[in-house]
Design a protein around this motif. Structure first.
Motif, PDB file in Angstrom:
ATOM      1  N   PRO A   5       0.774  -1.576   0.038  1.00 53.79           N
ATOM      2  CA  PRO A   5      -0.459  -0.165  -0.250  1.00 53.79           C
ATOM      3  C   PRO A   5       0.676   1.314  -0.217  1.00 53.79           C
ATOM      4  N   ARG A   6       0.708   2.193  -0.648  1.00 55.52           N
ATOM      5  CA  ARG A   6       1.131   3.558  -1.122  1.00 55.52           C
ATOM      6  C   ARG A   6       0.368   4.268  -1.131  1.00 55.52           C
ATOM      7  N   ARG A   7       0.692   5.615  -1.535  1.00 52.45           N
ATOM      8  CA  ARG A   7      -0.534   6.760  -1.782  1.00 52.45           C
ATOM      9  C   ARG A   7      -0.624   7.847  -2.765  1.00 52.45           C
ATOM     10  N   LEU A   8      -1.444   7.571  -3.724  1.00 55.47           N
ATOM     11  CA  LEU A   8      -1.571   9.325  -4.534  1.00 55.47           C
ATOM     12  C   LEU A   8      -1.413  10.035  -3.956  1.00 55.47           C
ATOM     13  N   LEU A   9      -0.511  11.157  -4.661  1.00 56.52           N
ATOM     14  CA  LEU A   9      -1.151  12.614  -4.102  1.00 56.52           C
ATOM     15  C   LEU A   9      -0.523  13.008  -5.754  1.00 56.52           C
ATOM     16  N   THR A  10      -2.081  13.596  -6.826  1.00 55.86           N
ATOM     17  CA  THR A  10      -1.607  14.171  -7.059  1.00 55.86           C
ATOM     18  C   THR A  10      -2.081  15.244  -6.751  1.00 55.86           C
ATOM     19  N   ILE A  11      -1.508  17.207  -8.013  1.00 59.00           N
ATOM     20  CA  ILE A  11      -1.216  18.358  -7.745  1.00 59.00           C
ATOM     21  C   ILE A  11      -1.405  19.110  -9.027  1.00 59.00           C
ATOM     22  N   VAL A  12      -2.564  19.650  -9.430  1.00 64.92           N
ATOM     23  CA  VAL A  12      -2.734  20.306 -10.805  1.00 64.92           C
ATOM     24  C   VAL A  12      -2.950  21.461 -10.014  1.00 64.92           C
ATOM     25  N   ARG A  78       0.784  26.975   2.398  1.00 64.13           N
ATOM     26  CA  ARG A  78       1.317  28.130   1.136  1.00 64.13           C
ATOM     27  C   ARG A  78       0.779  28.142  -0.158  1.00 64.13           C
ATOM     28  N   TYR A  79       0.388  27.376  -0.712  1.00 65.18           N
ATOM     29  CA  TYR A  79      -0.609  27.895  -2.104  1.00 65.18           C
ATOM     30  C   TYR A  79      -1.979  28.470  -2.313  1.00 65.18           C
ATOM     31  N   TYR A  80      -2.818  27.997  -1.428  1.00 67.32           N
ATOM     32  CA  TYR A  80      -4.430  27.666  -1.855  1.00 67.32           C
ATOM     33  C   TYR A  80      -4.765  29.274  -2.336  1.00 67.32           C
ATOM     34  N   ASP A  81      -3.942  29.838  -1.074  1.00 65.50           N
ATOM     35  CA  ASP A  81      -5.014  31.054  -1.179  1.00 65.50           C
ATOM     36  C   ASP A  81      -4.350  32.364  -2.350  1.00 65.50           C
ATOM     37  N   HIS A  82      -3.261  31.438  -2.937  1.00 71.62           N
ATOM     38  CA  HIS A  82      -2.366  32.961  -4.141  1.00 71.62           C
ATOM     39  C   HIS A  82      -3.013  31.996  -5.376  1.00 71.62           C
ATOM     40  N   TYR A  83      -2.894  30.694  -5.876  1.00 75.09           N
ATOM     41  CA  TYR A  83      -2.618  30.105  -6.609  1.00 75.09           C
ATOM     42  C   TYR A  83      -4.013  28.849  -6.854  1.00 75.09           C
ATOM     43  N   ALA A  84      -4.033  28.692  -8.194  1.00 73.21           N
ATOM     44  CA  ALA A  84      -5.011  28.252  -8.941  1.00 73.21           C
ATOM     45  C   ALA A  84      -4.281  26.527  -8.759  1.00 73.21           C
ATOM     46  N   MET A  85      -4.643  25.905  -7.886  1.00 73.14           N
ATOM     47  CA  MET A  85      -4.909  24.430  -7.582  1.00 73.14           C
ATOM     48  C   MET A  85      -5.560  23.438  -6.535  1.00 73.14           C
ATOM     49  N   ILE A  86      -5.273  22.013  -7.031  1.00 70.57           N
ATOM     50  CA  ILE A  86      -6.384  21.438  -6.636  1.00 70.57           C
ATOM     51  C   ILE A  86      -5.420  20.374  -6.082  1.00 70.57           C
ATOM     52  N   LEU A  87      -4.933  19.027  -5.151  1.00 70.56           N
ATOM     53  CA  LEU A  87      -4.920  18.290  -4.801  1.00 70.56           C
ATOM     54  C   LEU A  87      -5.935  17.323  -4.427  1.00 70.56           C
ATOM     55  N   PHE A  88      -5.308  16.013  -4.580  1.00 72.22           N
ATOM     56  CA  PHE A  88      -6.222  14.857  -4.323  1.00 72.22           C
ATOM     57  C   PHE A  88      -5.766  13.238  -4.151  1.00 72.22           C
ATOM     58  N   LEU A  89      -5.738  12.490  -3.010  1.00 70.14           N
ATOM     59  CA  LEU A  89      -4.623  11.856  -2.705  1.00 70.14           C
ATOM     60  C   LEU A  89      -5.703  10.031  -2.699  1.00 70.14           C
ATOM     61  N   GLN A  90      -5.588   9.023  -3.490  1.00 70.10           N
ATOM     62  CA  GLN A  90      -5.697   7.809  -3.829  1.00 70.10           C
ATOM     63  C   GLN A  90      -4.988   6.934  -3.544  1.00 70.10           C
ATOM     64  N   ASP A  91      -5.902   6.012  -2.732  1.00 66.46           N
ATOM     65  CA  ASP A  91      -4.933   4.486  -2.195  1.00 66.46           C
ATOM     66  C   ASP A  91      -4.661   3.594  -3.272  1.00 66.46           C
ATOM     67  N   VAL A  92      -2.958   4.200  -3.540  1.00 64.84           N
ATOM     68  CA  VAL A  92      -3.355   2.844  -4.249  1.00 64.84           C
ATOM     69  C   VAL A  92      -2.231   1.612  -3.242  1.00 64.84           C
ATOM     70  N   SER A  93      -1.995   0.440  -4.804  1.00 70.48           N
ATOM     71  CA  SER A  93      -1.370  -0.889  -4.473  1.00 70.48           C
ATOM     72  C   SER A  93       0.315  -0.092  -5.584  1.00 70.48           C
ATOM     73  N   VAL A  94       1.407  -0.639  -5.127  1.00 71.81           N
ATOM     74  CA  VAL A  94       2.036  -0.997  -5.942  1.00 71.81           C
ATOM     75  C   VAL A  94       3.226  -2.440  -5.722  1.00 71.81           C
ATOM     76  N   LEU A  95       3.962  -3.066  -6.694  1.00 69.25           N
ATOM     77  CA  LEU A  95       4.648  -4.151  -6.788  1.00 69.25           C
ATOM     78  C   LEU A  95       6.368  -4.121  -5.863  1.00 69.25           C
TER      79      LEU A  95
END
Length: 100
Positions: A5-12, A78-95
């Motif tokens: 198990p790991r976590r995927l953090l995606t930043i746009v 640090r960034y949410y108030d001043h820039y267009a940014m979204i973050l999302f987290l997903q549980d993933v499995s790695v090999l």
């Protein structure tokens, strides 16, 4: 096949932040990431990638859950108030857990 198990953090976010974010991610202990150009439409309107400074980037990080949450908290702070940014987290499995 064993999975780990790991976590995927995606930043746009805005492409203009790429260098600053990379430095911040590395300072926080992120060992690896993938960056791609991103286009789309959201609450701040349509974003094209015609100009590098006006486009968006998508940064993906696969890591331990505690690190993903620490990074997400720091970026929100640090960034949410001043820039267009979204973050999302997903549980993933790695090999290959040694890579993450």
């Amino acid at each position: 096949m064993e999975q780990f198990p790991r976590r995927l953090l995606t930043i746009v976010t805005e492409a203009v932040l790429e260098r600053e974010l990379v430095a911040e991610l590395e300072a926080l202990g992120v060992r690896g990431y993938t960056i791609t150009d991103a286009r789309g439409r959201g609450s701040r309107g349509r974003r094209s990638s015609d100009w590098a400074q006006e486009g968006n980037v998508r940064i993906e990080i696969v890591c331990e859950p505690s690190l993903a949450e620490r990074v997400a908290a720091r970026l929100r702070e640090r960034y949410y108030d001043h820039y267009a940014m979204i973050l999302f987290l997903q549980d993933v499995s790695v090999l290959r857990p040694e890579k993450f």
